[in-house]
Scaffold this motif. Structure first.
Motif, PDB file in Angstrom:
ATOM      1  N   LEU A  51      -8.095  -8.384  12.789  1.00 37.93           N
ATOM      2  CA  LEU A  51      -7.579  -7.255  12.022  1.00 37.93           C
ATOM      3  C   LEU A  51      -8.612  -6.780  11.014  1.00 37.93           C
ATOM      4  O   LEU A  51      -9.500  -7.525  10.603  1.00 37.93           O
ATOM      5  N   LEU A  52      -8.501  -5.524  10.622  1.00 40.44           N
ATOM      6  CA  LEU A  52      -9.414  -4.923   9.658  1.00 40.44           C
ATOM      7  C   LEU A  52      -8.642  -4.559   8.402  1.00 40.44           C
ATOM      8  O   LEU A  52      -7.610  -3.871   8.464  1.00 40.44           O
ATOM      9  N   PHE A  53      -9.120  -5.011   7.240  1.00 36.85           N
ATOM     10  CA  PHE A  53      -8.513  -4.699   5.953  1.00 36.85           C
ATOM     11  C   PHE A  53      -9.507  -3.919   5.108  1.00 36.85           C
ATOM     12  O   PHE A  53     -10.718  -4.164   5.169  1.00 36.85           O
ATOM     13  N   VAL A  54      -8.988  -2.982   4.329  1.00 34.14           N
ATOM     14  CA  VAL A  54      -9.832  -2.186   3.441  1.00 34.14           C
ATOM     15  C   VAL A  54      -9.418  -2.473   2.005  1.00 34.14           C
ATOM     16  O   VAL A  54      -8.251  -2.304   1.633  1.00 34.14           O
ATOM     17  N   PHE A  55     -10.378  -2.912   1.181  1.00 34.02           N
ATOM     18  CA  PHE A  55     -10.124  -3.233  -0.214  1.00 34.02           C
ATOM     19  C   PHE A  55     -11.158  -2.535  -1.074  1.00 34.02           C
ATOM     20  O   PHE A  55     -12.323  -2.361  -0.670  1.00 34.02           O
TER      21      PHE A  55
END
Length: 227
Positions: free
Chosen positions: A4-8
């Motif tokens: 999965l890809l998370f953006v922070f």
């Protein structure tokens, strides 16, 4: 993270305090960083921790007792996993000099690579002292790192032919004959035993001499061009 890809949004600052980067992510996702198992446990999957090369983390190996290495000699030190055994490594592992080997290099010691049983209570560390002074490796000194070997296969070792069936390896038979020419007969057995015990340090031919980059030297050719 995993599949999965998370953006922070992050803030970069010149801080000197130690901390765990990404702790806010662990809290928001209710994840667990298990330092004992070297894995990140997410609610939807478990990810094995790896180094910057994508390889499994190695175990730090320290000297289990204080030992001395005479000048110009090698020794086998007793090693153990630092901090106990966080998680057993199955099968065989590769022992080699750690990336940060400042302490051993400062003493002038060289650490040889070796394949060992990873779960052994005592790990043999082969150390060479090329200096002219005795070196002491104190208990607790980090001397190597242990990495699990993947897809290790056992191979059959075919013994080399021996000369005349008397146990003398064929590649040192000629050396034995030349060595006893001027030696009294009562010492011939000792010469034979010496060559048999250290037969592995003699070359079998022109193709197994190998090479090393540990020692360098220059040859003065004078006015002649190097060959």
């Amino acid at each position: 993270m995993g599949h999965l890809l998370f953006v922070f949004e992050v803030t970069v600052a010149n801080l000197h305090n130690e901390g765990i980067i990404g702790l806010d992510f662990l809290m928001q996702t209710q994840s667990v960083l298990d330092c004992r198992k070297l894995e990140l446990q997410l609610p939807w999957e478990t990810i094995q921790c790896k180094d910057h090369r994508g390889q499994p983390f190695c175990r730090r190996i320290i000297a289990s007792e204080t030992s001395s290495v005479p000048p110009g000699h090698e020794a086998i030190l007793k090693g153990m996993v630092a901090g106990g055994r966080p998680q057993p490594i199955a099968g065989v592992g590769l022992l080699e000099a750690p990336t940060n080997q400042a302490e051993t290099l400062s003493k002038g010691l060289l650490i040889a690579r070796a394949v060992v049983e990873a779960n052994a209570e005592v790990l043999p560390i082969r150390v060479y002292n090329p200096t002219k002074e005795e070196r002491v490796v104190k208990q607790g000194t980090m001397v190597a790192c242990l990495t699990q070997l993947q897809n290790a296969e056992q191979v059959e070792v075919i013994p080399r032919d021996v000369n005349g069936g008397d146990g003398m390896p064929s590649h040192v038979a000629e050396l034995y004959e030349r060595s006893i020419e001027d030696v009294p007969e009562q010492y011939h057995t000792q010469v034979a035993e010496l060559l048999q015990d250290f037969a592995d340090v003699f070359s079998h031919g022109p193709t197994d001499l190998g090479r090393t980059d540990l020692v360098q030297h220059s040859i003065d050719t004078g006015d002649a061009r190097p060959v």
